[in-house]
Design an enzyme around this catalytic site. Structure first.
Site, short mmCIF file in Angstrom:
data_model
loop_
_atom_site.label_atom_id
_atom_site.label_comp_id
_atom_site.label_asym_id
_atom_site.label_seq_id
_atom_site.Cartn_x
_atom_site.Cartn_y
_atom_site.Cartn_z
N ARG A 29 0.86 -1.24 0.11
CA ARG A 29 -0.02 0.11 -0.06
C ARG A 29 0.91 1.19 0.04
O ARG A 29 0.33 2.34 0.02
CB ARG A 29 -0.98 -0.14 1.22
CG ARG A 29 -2.05 -1.32 1.15
CD ARG A 29 -3.48 -0.91 1.82
NE ARG A 29 -3.23 -0.77 2.97
CZ ARG A 29 -4.26 -0.96 3.86
NH1 ARG A 29 -5.48 -1.34 3.05
NH2 ARG A 29 -4.11 -1.05 5.17
N SER A 124 18.38 2.47 -0.99
CA SER A 124 18.12 3.90 -1.36
C SER A 124 19.29 4.67 -1.79
O SER A 124 20.32 4.54 -1.17
CB SER A 124 17.33 4.46 -0.21
OG SER A 124 17.21 5.90 -0.63
N SER A 125 19.15 5.71 -2.59
CA SER A 125 20.50 6.56 -2.96
C SER A 125 20.72 7.36 -1.65
O SER A 125 21.77 7.60 -1.77
CB SER A 125 20.09 7.38 -4.04
OG SER A 125 18.74 8.19 -3.71
N CYS A 126 19.97 7.47 -0.71
CA CYS A 126 20.45 8.35 0.46
C CYS A 126 21.48 7.39 1.33
O CYS A 126 21.75 7.93 2.42
CB CYS A 126 19.15 8.89 1.24
SG CYS A 126 18.25 7.73 1.85
N TYR A 153 18.72 4.80 9.68
CA TYR A 153 18.17 4.13 8.40
C TYR A 153 19.24 3.58 7.51
O TYR A 153 18.97 2.37 7.06
CB TYR A 153 17.34 5.43 7.90
CG TYR A 153 16.42 4.90 6.67
CD1 TYR A 153 15.42 4.35 6.42
CD2 TYR A 153 17.03 5.33 5.41
CE1 TYR A 153 14.84 3.87 5.20
CE2 TYR A 153 16.60 4.86 3.99
CZ TYR A 153 15.29 4.40 3.94
OH TYR A 153 14.79 4.08 2.88
N LYS A 157 19.45 -0.23 6.30
CA LYS A 157 19.61 -0.57 4.92
C LYS A 157 20.87 -1.25 4.34
O LYS A 157 20.71 -2.32 3.64
CB LYS A 157 19.18 0.57 3.97
CG LYS A 157 17.67 1.01 4.15
CD LYS A 157 16.96 0.14 3.27
CE LYS A 157 15.26 0.34 3.43
NZ LYS A 157 14.52 -0.39 2.72
N PRO A 180 17.06 2.81 -5.57
CA PRO A 180 16.33 3.69 -6.09
C PRO A 180 16.79 5.12 -5.80
O PRO A 180 17.13 5.40 -4.53
CB PRO A 180 14.91 3.48 -5.52
CG PRO A 180 15.03 2.12 -5.15
CD PRO A 180 16.24 1.94 -4.45
N LEU A 183 11.87 9.00 -5.43
CA LEU A 183 10.54 8.55 -6.19
C LEU A 183 9.66 9.66 -6.05
O LEU A 183 9.54 10.30 -4.88
CB LEU A 183 10.49 7.18 -5.84
CG LEU A 183 11.57 6.19 -5.84
CD1 LEU A 183 11.16 4.73 -5.18
CD2 LEU A 183 11.84 5.74 -7.53
N HIS A 196 8.51 14.69 1.21
CA HIS A 196 9.81 15.19 0.22
C HIS A 196 9.59 16.44 -0.49
O HIS A 196 8.50 16.78 -0.58
CB HIS A 196 10.49 13.79 -0.73
CG HIS A 196 10.91 12.84 0.25
ND1 HIS A 196 10.50 11.48 0.12
CD2 HIS A 196 11.69 12.58 1.16
CE1 HIS A 196 10.80 10.49 1.11
NE2 HIS A 196 11.68 11.39 1.47
N1 LIG Z 1 10.04 6.90 -1.42
C1 LIG Z 1 11.12 7.07 -2.08
O1 LIG Z 1 11.68 8.24 -2.75
C2 LIG Z 1 12.48 5.89 -2.09
C3 LIG Z 1 13.60 6.10 -2.67
C4 LIG Z 1 14.44 5.10 -2.51
C5 LIG Z 1 14.20 4.01 -1.82
N2 LIG Z 1 12.92 3.64 -1.33
C6 LIG Z 1 12.75 2.53 -0.70
O2 LIG Z 1 11.47 1.80 -1.15
C7 LIG Z 1 10.95 1.11 -0.01
C8 LIG Z 1 9.31 1.57 -0.03
O3 LIG Z 1 9.46 2.97 0.38
P1 LIG Z 1 8.10 3.96 0.15
O4 LIG Z 1 8.49 5.20 -0.20
O5 LIG Z 1 7.02 2.99 -0.84
O6 LIG Z 1 7.48 3.71 1.54
P2 LIG Z 1 5.96 4.02 1.94
O7 LIG Z 1 5.18 4.65 1.25
O8 LIG Z 1 6.04 4.24 3.56
O9 LIG Z 1 5.50 2.37 2.17
C9 LIG Z 1 6.04 1.53 2.99
C10 LIG Z 1 5.06 0.34 3.43
O10 LIG Z 1 5.80 -0.45 4.29
C11 LIG Z 1 4.72 -0.82 5.13
N3 LIG Z 1 5.39 -1.24 6.36
C12 LIG Z 1 5.98 -0.30 7.27
N4 LIG Z 1 6.09 -1.01 8.36
C13 LIG Z 1 5.66 -2.15 8.40
C14 LIG Z 1 5.68 -3.30 9.42
N5 LIG Z 1 6.40 -3.43 10.47
N6 LIG Z 1 5.10 -4.55 8.87
C15 LIG Z 1 4.41 -4.44 7.62
N7 LIG Z 1 4.39 -3.31 6.90
C16 LIG Z 1 5.10 -2.31 7.26
C17 LIG Z 1 3.77 0.39 5.31
O11 LIG Z 1 2.59 0.17 5.97
P3 LIG Z 1 2.06 1.29 6.91
O12 LIG Z 1 2.05 2.59 6.30
O13 LIG Z 1 0.83 0.59 6.97
O14 LIG Z 1 2.69 1.24 7.94
C18 LIG Z 1 3.83 0.84 3.83
O15 LIG Z 1 2.81 0.36 3.13
C19 LIG Z 1 11.86 1.36 0.93
O16 LIG Z 1 12.48 0.30 1.47
C20 LIG Z 1 12.69 2.48 0.65
O17 LIG Z 1 13.61 2.62 1.35
C21 LIG Z 1 12.03 4.73 -1.64
#
Ligand SMILES: NC(=O)c1ccc[n+]([C@@H]2O[C@H](COP(=O)([O-])OP(=O)(O)OC[C@H]3O[C@@H](n4cnc5c(N)ncnc54)[C@H](OP(=O)(O)O)[C@@H]3O)[C@@H](O)[C@H]2O)c1
Length: 326
Positions: A29, A124-126, A153, A157, A180, A183, A196
């Site tokens: 989600r 993540s790039s960060c 974090y 990671k 990534p 995003l 962000h």
């Molecule tokens: N967004 C970016 O710009 C970006 C860039 C580089 C890498 N990434 C990587 O991509 C991945 C996903 O990021 P995102 O941006 O999609 O994050 P997000 O929108 O916050 O989604 C994270 C998901 O993980 C779930 N989650 C968190 N804790 C959990 C737990 N204990 N048990 C089960 N589910 C859990 C959350 O559910 P709830 O909301 O219900 O807690 C949410 O659905 C991460 O690993 C992140 O490091 C993201």
């Protein structure tokens, strides 16, 4: 890119051929997970295994273990994590390190033990060093100190990436990692305080348009250069990697295009249709001058992004209007 030194190279297995394979997408989600699910559904996959945070808390080892023992998915894409900006990282360092270590350790280990064929982990790039060379190559990881504001974090990671590598080496198990860049897209976080830069700008211009404000003031000079990738492109890359990559090193996934914060703000302003003035406040900090990833390894494998920033912003604003409470 590091060479795969595991004993016995792990041959590529086809991910795309059997559309009935059981594929577990964790975090479905969230921004990334939801895009991966959309892409898999679009490709015709019919057997997706999804659990919300409420249904399965991935920090709970016994629950994760029982889930994998009962469901035995063939493929796992781990897009669940505790993510957040500088503010959240500084205020909740224990959460950022502990929750991420727990989620990834439970999922990676249970996946291996219960016969998952291939797993994709997301870094993540960060998490590259603060002063990494630009554009950042994969081998910059762990070469100098991290950005102190998100080291909790980042350490978690990095441990996830190393865990995938260790399981490849010791067990010959196909766990891969992608890195990534920034995003954006549908399901992004538009929270007024802890979002962000891109969704924050979109929200501010939108609110200014609705209120018919004369100007929007943005921090800094607008000169820093950043890279953005639409999350549907990331989902496309994730599936490409599941099909085409089986290696030890993490692979950077970016757009390869730099844009200044000024250009970004102008583009967002146009997409939103805010007709007032955009004013810069140079007394406020700018942040790192440049942050771009070197994605030549992924390009050599044959993947490139398809969504322009302008089209991606229009798509994101459409989603914002339809989904974010005004
Ligand atoms: N967004 C970016 O710009 C970006 C860039 C580089 C890498 N990434 C990587 O991509 C991945 C996903 O990021 P995102 O941006 O999609 O994050 P997000 O929108 O916050 O989604 C994270 C998901 O993980 C779930 N989650 C968190 N804790 C959990 C737990 N204990 N048990 C089960 N589910 C859990 C959350 O559910 P709830 O909301 O219900 O807690 C949410 O659905 C991460 O690993 C992140 O490091 C993201």
């Amino acid at each position: 890119m590091e060479e795969d030194t595991s004993n016995g190279k792990i041959p590529l297995c086809s991910f795309l051929t059997d559309k009935t394979s059981k594929i577990c997408v964790l975090g479905h989600r969230g921004l990334v997970g939801s895009a991966i699910v959309r892409k898999l559904q679009h490709l015709g996959f019919t057997n997706l295994l999804l659990r919300t945070h409420c249904e399965l808390d991935l920090t709970r080892q016994n629950d994760v273990e029982s889930f994998f023992a009962a469901e035995k998915p063939r493929f796992v894409i781990l897009a669940a994590a505790k993510v957040g900006g500088i503010h959240a990282n500084s205020n909740y360092p224990a959460d950022f390190i502990a929750i991420n270590l727990q989620i990834q350790t439970n999922v990676i280990d249970s996946s291996y033990r219960h016969g998952v064929q291939k797993l994709l982990f997301l870094g993540s790039s960060c998490i590259y060093p603060k002063l990494a060379p630009q554009p950042i190559p994969e081998d910059a990881l762990l070469t100098s100190p991290l950005e102190p504001t998100n080291e909790w974090y980042a350490v978690a990671k990095i441990a996830g990436i190393k865990m995938c590598q260790a399981y490849r080496i010791q067990y010959g198990w196909d766990a891969i990692s992608a890195m990534p860049t920034n995003l954006y897209g549908p399901n992004d976080n538009f929270h007024p305080e802890n979002s962000h830069v891109l969704p924050a700008l979109m929200r501010r211009f939108h609110e200014a348009k609705v209120k018919k404000a004369k100007e929007v003031v943005v921090w800094g000079t607008g000169s820093p250069l950043r890279e953005f990738l639409h999350v549907d492109d990331l989902a496309d890359a994730a599936i490409f990697l599941m099909e085409s990559y089986s290696g030890l090193g993490q692979l950077n996934v970016g757009s390869g295009k730099e844009v200044s914060i000024k250009e970004l703000a102008e583009l967002v302003k146009d997409v939103v249709g805010f007709e007032g003035e955009l004013v810069w406040d140079p007394s406020k900090p700018d942040g790192t001058p440049r942050k771009l990833m070197d994605c030549s390894n992924l390009a050599e494998l044959g993947w490139s992004p398809k969504i322009s920033l302008k089209d991606g912003l229009a798509d994101t604003y459409k989603w914002y209007l339809e989904n974010v409470k005004q």
